[in-house]
Design a protein around this motif. Structure first.
Motif, mmCIF file in Angstrom:
data_model
loop_
_atom_site.group_PDB
_atom_site.id
_atom_site.type_symbol
_atom_site.label_atom_id
_atom_site.label_comp_id
_atom_site.label_asym_id
_atom_site.label_seq_id
_atom_site.Cartn_x
_atom_site.Cartn_y
_atom_site.Cartn_z
ATOM 1 N N LEU A 115 1.315 -1.276 -0.007
ATOM 2 C CA LEU A 115 -0.013 0.246 -0.510
ATOM 3 C C LEU A 115 1.444 0.934 -0.575
ATOM 4 O O LEU A 115 0.421 1.953 -0.934
ATOM 5 C CB LEU A 115 -1.005 -0.467 1.338
ATOM 6 N N PHE A 116 2.308 1.115 0.690
ATOM 7 C CA PHE A 116 2.566 2.569 0.340
ATOM 8 C C PHE A 116 4.075 2.100 -0.255
ATOM 9 O O PHE A 116 5.225 2.513 0.057
ATOM 10 C CB PHE A 116 3.757 2.374 2.465
ATOM 11 N N ASN A 117 3.789 1.184 -1.209
ATOM 12 C CA ASN A 117 4.737 1.142 -2.079
ATOM 13 C C ASN A 117 6.406 1.214 -1.515
ATOM 14 O O ASN A 117 7.433 0.965 -1.928
ATOM 15 C CB ASN A 117 4.992 2.964 -2.999
ATOM 16 N N VAL A 118 6.373 0.066 -0.938
ATOM 17 C CA VAL A 118 7.738 0.015 0.137
ATOM 18 C C VAL A 118 8.094 -1.976 -0.885
ATOM 19 O O VAL A 118 9.140 -1.321 -1.574
ATOM 20 C CB VAL A 118 7.805 -0.881 1.505
ATOM 21 N N LYS A 119 7.250 -2.325 -0.448
ATOM 22 C CA LYS A 119 7.539 -3.515 -2.204
ATOM 23 C C LYS A 119 6.665 -4.146 -2.469
ATOM 24 O O LYS A 119 5.124 -3.697 -1.463
ATOM 25 C CB LYS A 119 8.370 -4.819 -1.452
ATOM 26 N N THR A 120 6.462 -4.668 -3.419
ATOM 27 C CA THR A 120 4.816 -5.073 -4.251
ATOM 28 C C THR A 120 4.554 -6.551 -3.462
ATOM 29 O O THR A 120 5.611 -7.409 -2.949
ATOM 30 C CB THR A 120 5.078 -5.600 -5.688
ATOM 31 N N LEU A 121 3.530 -6.924 -3.549
ATOM 32 C CA LEU A 121 3.368 -8.778 -2.837
ATOM 33 C C LEU A 121 4.254 -9.455 -3.746
ATOM 34 O O LEU A 121 5.034 -10.523 -3.100
ATOM 35 C CB LEU A 121 1.710 -8.251 -3.579
ATOM 36 N N GLU A 122 4.446 -9.212 -4.839
ATOM 37 C CA GLU A 122 5.360 -10.832 -5.103
ATOM 38 C C GLU A 122 6.027 -10.679 -5.227
ATOM 39 O O GLU A 122 7.089 -11.794 -4.906
ATOM 40 C CB GLU A 122 5.612 -10.303 -7.009
ATOM 41 N N ALA A 123 7.538 -8.971 -5.317
ATOM 42 C CA ALA A 123 7.997 -9.209 -4.270
ATOM 43 C C ALA A 123 8.265 -9.707 -3.180
ATOM 44 O O ALA A 123 9.627 -10.756 -2.810
ATOM 45 C CB ALA A 123 8.992 -7.760 -4.340
ATOM 46 N N GLN A 124 7.185 -9.855 -2.349
ATOM 47 C CA GLN A 124 7.250 -10.111 -1.075
ATOM 48 C C GLN A 124 7.332 -11.494 -0.770
ATOM 49 O O GLN A 124 8.469 -12.002 0.159
ATOM 50 C CB GLN A 124 6.194 -9.145 0.015
ATOM 51 N N ILE A 125 6.373 -11.909 -1.573
ATOM 52 C CA ILE A 125 5.690 -12.926 -1.884
ATOM 53 C C ILE A 125 7.158 -14.636 -2.355
ATOM 54 O O ILE A 125 8.019 -15.617 -1.417
ATOM 55 C CB ILE A 125 4.623 -13.901 -2.571
ATOM 56 N N GLU A 126 7.689 -13.820 -3.378
ATOM 57 C CA GLU A 126 9.330 -13.891 -4.318
ATOM 58 C C GLU A 126 10.586 -13.865 -3.033
ATOM 59 O O GLU A 126 11.168 -15.175 -2.671
ATOM 60 C CB GLU A 126 9.395 -13.358 -5.129
ATOM 61 N N GLU A 127 10.465 -13.073 -2.453
ATOM 62 C CA GLU A 127 11.948 -12.524 -0.912
ATOM 63 C C GLU A 127 11.316 -13.222 0.209
ATOM 64 O O GLU A 127 12.314 -14.181 0.424
ATOM 65 C CB GLU A 127 12.211 -11.211 -1.145
ATOM 66 N N HIS A 128 10.243 -13.739 0.350
ATOM 67 C CA HIS A 128 10.328 -14.728 1.933
ATOM 68 C C HIS A 128 9.575 -15.998 1.737
ATOM 69 O O HIS A 128 8.778 -16.418 1.277
ATOM 70 C CB HIS A 128 9.243 -14.300 2.785
ATOM 71 N N LEU A 129 10.489 -17.304 1.180
ATOM 72 C CA LEU A 129 9.814 -18.436 0.687
ATOM 73 C C LEU A 129 10.498 -19.437 1.638
ATOM 74 O O LEU A 129 9.831 -20.596 1.659
ATOM 75 C CB LEU A 129 10.700 -18.742 -0.671
ATOM 76 N N SER A 130 9.946 -19.011 3.106
ATOM 77 C CA SER A 130 9.929 -19.969 3.993
ATOM 78 C C SER A 130 8.543 -20.338 4.673
ATOM 79 O O SER A 130 7.882 -19.782 3.243
ATOM 80 C CB SER A 130 10.009 -18.530 5.545
ATOM 81 N N GLN A 131 8.239 -20.974 5.365
ATOM 82 C CA GLN A 131 7.854 -21.949 5.604
ATOM 83 C C GLN A 131 5.821 -21.565 5.970
ATOM 84 O O GLN A 131 5.196 -21.701 5.341
ATOM 85 C CB GLN A 131 7.416 -23.061 6.414
ATOM 86 N N SER A 132 6.362 -20.427 6.957
ATOM 87 C CA SER A 132 5.377 -19.417 7.802
ATOM 88 C C SER A 132 4.666 -18.890 6.497
ATOM 89 O O SER A 132 3.746 -17.907 6.174
ATOM 90 C CB SER A 132 6.271 -18.798 8.881
ATOM 91 N N THR A 133 5.810 -18.045 5.892
ATOM 92 C CA THR A 133 5.448 -17.005 4.194
ATOM 93 C C THR A 133 4.324 -18.268 3.173
ATOM 94 O O THR A 133 3.082 -17.828 2.960
ATOM 95 C CB THR A 133 6.257 -16.543 3.509
ATOM 96 N N SER A 134 4.768 -19.502 3.393
ATOM 97 C CA SER A 134 3.506 -20.218 2.141
ATOM 98 C C SER A 134 2.291 -20.406 2.895
ATOM 99 O O SER A 134 1.439 -20.423 2.385
ATOM 100 C CB SER A 134 4.616 -21.109 1.681
ATOM 101 N N LYS A 135 2.978 -20.757 4.507
ATOM 102 C CA LYS A 135 1.451 -20.873 5.132
ATOM 103 C C LYS A 135 0.023 -19.997 4.761
ATOM 104 O O LYS A 135 -0.774 -18.841 4.684
ATOM 105 C CB LYS A 135 1.595 -21.352 6.198
ATOM 106 N N THR A 136 0.883 -18.322 5.138
ATOM 107 C CA THR A 136 0.497 -17.519 4.980
ATOM 108 C C THR A 136 -0.118 -16.575 3.492
ATOM 109 O O THR A 136 -1.245 -16.471 3.803
ATOM 110 C CB THR A 136 1.147 -16.020 5.230
ATOM 111 N N GLU A 137 0.545 -16.893 2.575
ATOM 112 C CA GLU A 137 -0.142 -16.891 1.010
ATOM 113 C C GLU A 137 -1.223 -17.574 1.082
ATOM 114 O O GLU A 137 -2.763 -17.273 0.254
ATOM 115 C CB GLU A 137 0.839 -17.394 0.589
ATOM 116 N N GLU A 138 -1.326 -19.285 1.532
ATOM 117 C CA GLU A 138 -2.153 -20.238 1.067
ATOM 118 C C GLU A 138 -3.927 -19.707 2.035
ATOM 119 O O GLU A 138 -4.690 -20.368 1.359
ATOM 120 C CB GLU A 138 -1.511 -21.587 1.471
#
Length: 1147
Positions: free
Chosen positions: A618-641
């Motif tokens: 929202l505040f132009n720090v990072k796009t959603l795609e960049a955040q998901i690609e940068e953090h491929l941890s299990q927690s991020t994967s579960k958050t996306e799911e």
């Protein structure tokens, strides 16, 4: 109905009589319904008056007349000019009602009038409290209904106009009565055509349309369909339509007698008019035949091969676009809360009200800022969306509050284009049936668009998609004006109909004991009507209620309830989500609004992760795609799911020939903002991370939305206070970027601020130091603010004081101390004394304090005295100055530095007196910033030169006393001009010569007209091609000749001497050119000759089929009155229209 055939032999005459009887039957059928609703309206206003003023039930007043309750110079009843005596208030003056009833009752009537212009001349205020119909007469047309005591006395025109004009009727009709075209306006048009028909003749087609309109009204399902009298009228109409209704001779005679007054004169000249019309039609057919042949020749001369190849590819592209849009833009998506198939957009769409903001720039290379002008107007026809000043707009932006329906409106445009290209009448009629007729009656611009490409920007960076920011920050390099189309919230009727349809879809074929009325009752009990402005929130409320979930009392709580329901539904469909968290997962720092929602507590880590994604995108720090690609941890994967399974996130695969790529977006911006607020509120206050977050918000350039403030007010008080400071800073900075801070913008900011404070209280959220409001309003509505102490007002930036009644003078007691405490913060001051004209008070702020407001942007002072002087040279940031000074007393010595002014208005509260101000300028008006200059009844101690005022758009110089005025300037951008009252006639001559061939000039007013300037005036008038309105005020000799351009649509003469020959010549010119114009004469003398008199002119208007006479008041020789300016007058008032080919422009 056999008897009507014996009266007339001609079929069209029989149709006319049949239609007249049908209208009379309908009028009789709806009178009991109308009488009932008027009685309910009367009770509602009485109850409000008693509640507001703390009166016991049953109290009455019959001592006040209508002049007693209306302030002098009320529009529509008093004279237009303040220097003329007011006939309406000659016998009774305005006063406060001794019983404390009638003034508030008047406001109740005014508040229920759709167009804020009740017909006060129709009514007697002494009967308001005892006679409901006396109140109803305020909503009838303005003339001719004074002595109509009951509904039975009132004709169909009066009854239908009452329904249209009175907003209280809105909830008793399924149709939206605020639209330009609705079931009532169709009936009104039927009656109008019958009354104004030159001969008693109606075609079969018009008769059929008449019957359809009347039956549709009587069959309206909201109320009339079940009304006994209306059902009887409908039955009679059906019998009448089939010639099976027996009508007595007395009834027929009554119908004919009612029509005699409006048709007798037309009948006398009807034969000659018809012969002329036949001649013209024959000539038109000959011209059309020649034009058709010319088009055929041109077409054959083209290169047929190239044309065919282009046409083939163009048609193929159109077909592909239409096929794609029918697949992708047909659904009205209710979101993941509605577990059902998507519904057809065309079958469900409810049209919103639209308004338009047109932005023009001062310099071709500048962005929107101090040299910009924003003009707001209501959109009445769909073509206006695409046009600006009659030309196709270069850029069009659609904006609205979150959840109102911007995306759905864009889908409508696409589907409408498809329907117009394929002539899909079924789809068009389906849209018309739900109130979109306003759009479809005038959509030639959209129909003529060759291709429409619809690209959703939801995946793009939010800064690029924020329309409010675009309007103020983005540099637009087109020379044409740009348009922002604003979608207003759906009205109460439409939003309820949409909710009813959604409820039907939810229930489907299942057995359900609950009814939609129970839902609306619950909304009433909890007082949640204010949330119904957003379609999205209204549907969320319905879904929560239907699923049996609890409903919070604030917006924040409702969105938390929705989040809880999304998690519940996701768990039902995906049991493995249970394994993601432990059973007891509550943490000490859980924000209050989530603590009582079990699943939100259990999954709060994932909600916080989603909140971080929402905030950074929202505040132009990072796009959603960049955040998901940068953090491929299990927690991020579960958050996306979790986000995808609940529906909070959507995932779209992009077309790629190499590796698959995806784009992510949140369900809706409001959900993104709510989750971002959760992330902000969960951040430990005053931590380093919290400080970085605050800096990110300030530096992002992203405007904080009002919705985000409301969400935070339900989550964290101290955090909400910090964000409120940023919100206020950004809002006030935005206000200062335009040339004038408008009063409406200040009111909106103030009401939003109060709503934020109320939201905190409703959520039981507190903060240690409390929120300090930036605006202070003292007037009829906000007089509770007077309890604020001056020491608490150090942060006030916007100040509005309005004295409406003498009794409220105590409101001004602390004003000086308040301003003294916040003078360096103030950017807007508006102080108005709106009591009656003779009541003058000193300005509650001493001039020295005003002059020390160094950041003041806009200053508005009205009807206040200044003890002889007012120095504003210290207000170095002043952009807009409006000074309306009282006519009594000595002139004010005003000192200003106008080099930064974009708008300067200095005039008298009661004009046409000796100078009210003596102005000393520390720098000249000669500024490239000045757009708007009005000087009226003032004396300038310096010369006035406007040579370098390149941006000047409005200029009014009247009774300006100075040694030298140079009016020979570049008027290329001037849109409005008013000149007069100069002792040196060369000044106005120079100005008129400079105005010649001006392309932008739309309105011209000339005052103090005399023989010495008439030749120069006519030369200028002849050269103006785009002027729309011309006004003449005061003349000391007769006007014998005027060269009015045919572009003029309004022509006014006030206190003017004009020859009858000249007036008759103007009328004949417009009639001959088939051009439409509105003539208005007030307090004039029309000098006669042997052949033409004022009586001749009025008689000609009466007999002319092109003319509509609205009002006439002429005096014979024995009755002539002495006018205050021109001596004898024989025209008190003459108001008429000449209808031409441009009738639509006159309405």
């Amino acid at each position: 109905m056999a008897s009507y055939k014996n009266l007339f032999q001609e079929k069209k005459n029989q149709n006319w009589l049949k239609a007249s009887v049908a209208v009379d039957i309908t009028r009789t059928g709806i009178i009991p319904f109308v009488t009932t609703i008027v009685t309910l309206l009367h009770k509602d206003i009485c109850a409000n008056v008693e509640r507001i003023n703390g009166l016991p039930p049953g109290v009455t007043c019959n001592a006040c007349t209508t002049p007693n309750v209306l302030k002098c110079r009320t529009k529509g009843v008093c004279g237009r000019l303040r220097f003329l005596p007011c006939k309406f208030h000659q016998t009774a003056k305005f006063r406060k009602c001794p019983a404390n009833i009638c003034n508030e009752f008047m406001l109740g009537i005014e508040g229920n009038h759709r167009f804020n212009g009740p017909s006060w001349k129709n009514t007697n205020a002494s009967d308001w409290y005892s006679n409901p119909w006396e109140v109803a007469k305020c909503f009838l047309p303005p003339d001719g209904y004074l002595n109509f005591k009951t509904a039975d006395d009132t004709d169909i025109n009066g009854i239908i106009n009452l329904i249209i004009n009175c907003k209280f009727f809105d909830s008793y009709f399924t149709d939206d009565l605020s639209l330009l075209h609705n079931i009532c306006t169709k009936v009104r048009d039927v009656g109008k055509r019958l009354r104004h028909s030159p001969r008693p003749m109606v075609t079969d087609g018009d008769l059929s349309n008449c019957m359809d309109a009347l039956k549709t009204l009587l069959q309206d399902s909201m109320s009339l369909a079940s009304n006994t009298s209306a059902k009887d009228a409908l039955a009679k109409l059906i019998l009448l339509e089939n010639d099976q209704l027996s009508v007595s001779t007395d009834d027929l005679a009554n119908v004919i007698n009612n029509a005699i007054s409006t048709t007798s004169e037309m009948l006398e000249t009807g034969k000659n008019l018809q012969d002329k019309m036949n001649e013209l039609k024959g000539l038109e057919q000959q011209i059309q035949a020649l034009a058709d042949e010319a088009v055929k020749r041109i077409t054959r001369a083209r290169n047929e091969n190239n044309h065919e190849r282009y046409s083939s590819k163009s048609a193929a592209l159109k077909q592909d676009l239409q096929k794609y849009y029918l697949e992708s833009c047909s659904a009205l998506d209710f979101g993941p809360l509605f577990d059902m198939h998507t519904t057809n957009l065309v079958e469900m769409y409810r049209p919103p009200q639209l308004s338009k903001s047109t932005v023009t720039k001062g310099h071709s290379d500048s962005g929107i800022g101090v040299n910009s002008k924003i003009v707001r107007s209501e959109i009445k026809e769909f073509d206006e969306v695409f046009l600006n000043m009659g030309e196709q707009a270069k850029h069009i932006y659609i904006t609205a509050k979150a959840g109102v329906g911007k995306s759905t409106f864009c889908k409508l445009i696409v589907r409408l284009w498809c329907a117009l290209q394929t002539n899909d009448t079924a789809e068009i009629e389906s849209l018309k049936s739900r109130g979109a007729g306003m759009y479809l009656n005038a959509c030639e611009e959209l129909k003529n668009v060759q291709y429409v490409f619809y690209a959703r920007l939801i995946q793009s960076k939010s800064k690029l998609c924020e329309m409010d920011d675009i309007m103020l920050h983005q540099k637009l390099h087109s020379k044409k004006s740009n348009i922002c189309v604003e979608i207003d919230e759906l009205n109460k009727t439409n939003i309820r109909l949409l909710v009813k349809q959604a409820f039907t879809l939810l229930v489907g074929d299942s057995e359900n004991s609950r009814t939609i009325d129970e839902f609306f009752e619950m909304i009433d009990q909890k007082g949640l009507h204010y949330l119904f402005g957003s379609t999205l929130v209204a549907l969320q409320l319905l879904s929560l209620w239907y699923e049996g979930h609890s409903l919070g009392n604030t917006k924040c709580h409702i969105y938390c309830d929705v989040l809880e329901m999304m998690l519940v539904n996701a768990l039902k469909r995906n049991h493995h989500l249970q394994q993601y968290v432990a059973e007891d997962h509550q943490q000490p720092d859980t924000i209050k609004c989530l603590q009582t929602r079990r699943h939100c507590v259990r999954y709060q880590d994932y909600i916080r992760n989603l909140g971080k994604m929402a905030f950074e995108s929202l505040f132009n720090v990072k796009t959603l795609e960049a955040q998901i690609e940068e953090h491929l941890s299990q927690s991020t994967s579960k958050t996306e799911e979790l986000g995808l399974l609940t529906g909070l996130l959507t995932k779209t695969q992009l077309h790629s020939s190499v590796n698959p790529r995806y784009e992510y977006s949140f369900l809706h911006k409001t959900y993104q903002e709510m989750l971002a607020c959760v992330y902000i509120a969960l951040m430990p206050h005053n931590s380093e991370e919290h400080k970085r977050l605050m800096e990110t918000i300030k530096s992002s350039g992203q405007t904080l939305s009002f919705d985000m403030m409301l969400f935070l007010c339900g989550m964290h008080g101290t955090c909400a206070k910090d964000i409120f400071e940023i919100y206020c800073d950004s809002q006030t900075a935005m206000l200062c970027q335009i040339s004038e801070i408008e009063h409406s913008a200040v009111i909106l900011f103030h009401e939003n601020s109060l709503s934020i404070i109320e939201e905190m209280e409703a959520n039981n959220i507190s903060c240690e130091t409390g929120i300090k409001i930036r605006s202070l309003l003292l007037d009829r509505k906000y007089n509770d603010s007077c309890s604020i102490l001056s020491e608490d007002c150090g942060d006030i930036s916007l100040l509005v004081f309005e004295l409406n009644e003498i009794e409220n003078i105590d409101l001004f007691v602390n004003v000086q101390a308040i301003v003294e405490n916040c003078k360096t913060k103030l950017i807007f001051i508006s102080i108005k004394n709106t009591c009656y004209m003779d009541y003058v008070i000193p300005c509650p702020i001493v001039p020295e304090t005003i002059n020390s407001c160094v950041n003041l942007h806009t200053l508005v002072l009205s009807n206040l005295t200044f003890d002889g002087y007012l120095d504003l040279t210290g207000c170095s940031s002043l952009s807009c100055l409006e000074l309306s000074l009282p006519s009594k007393g000595d002139p004010v010595k005003l000192t200003i530095s106008p080099n930064r002014l974009t708008k300067c208005v200095i005039n008298a509260e009661n004009p046409f007196h000796s100078p009210v101000a003596s102005i000393k300028c520390k720098s000249p008006f000669n500024s490239g910033l000045l757009q708007y200059l009005v000087l009226f009844d003032v004396k300038l101690e310096d010369d006035l030169s406007l040579l370098d005022c390149e941006q000047l758009q409005r200029l009014e110089l009247v009774n300006v006393d100075t040694t030298d005025i140079n009016t020979s300037i570049d008027y290329s951008k001037l849109e409005e001009c008013c000149l007069g009252g100069f002792t040196d006639q060369t000044v106005i001559k120079d100005a008129l010569q400079s105005l010649q061939h001006s392309e932008c000039l739309k309105e011209l007013t000339i005052m103090s007209l005399n023989d010495t300037i008439i030749t120069c005036l006519n030369e200028t008038l002849s050269s103006l091609e785009n002027v729309k309105e011309i006004n003449f005020l005061f003349s000391d000799s007769p006007i014998m000749d005027l060269h009015i351009p045919m572009s003029v649509r309004t022509l006014e003469f006030i206190c003017i001497i004009i020859s009858a020959d000249c007036l008759m010549s103007l009328i004949n010119n417009y009639k001959a050119k088939q051009a439409g114009v509105h003539f208005y004469l007030n307090t004039c003398y029309v000098s006669p000759n042997d052949e033409v008199t004022i009586e001749t002119v009025v008689g000609n208007i009466h007999q002319c089929n092109q003319c509509i006479l609205n009002k006439v008041s002429i005096l014979n020789e024995d009755e002539m009155e002495e006018g205050p300016v021109i001596g004898q007058m024989n025209v008190s008032e003459l108001d008429f229209k000449i209808m031409g080919d441009i009738q639509n422009e006159l309405h």
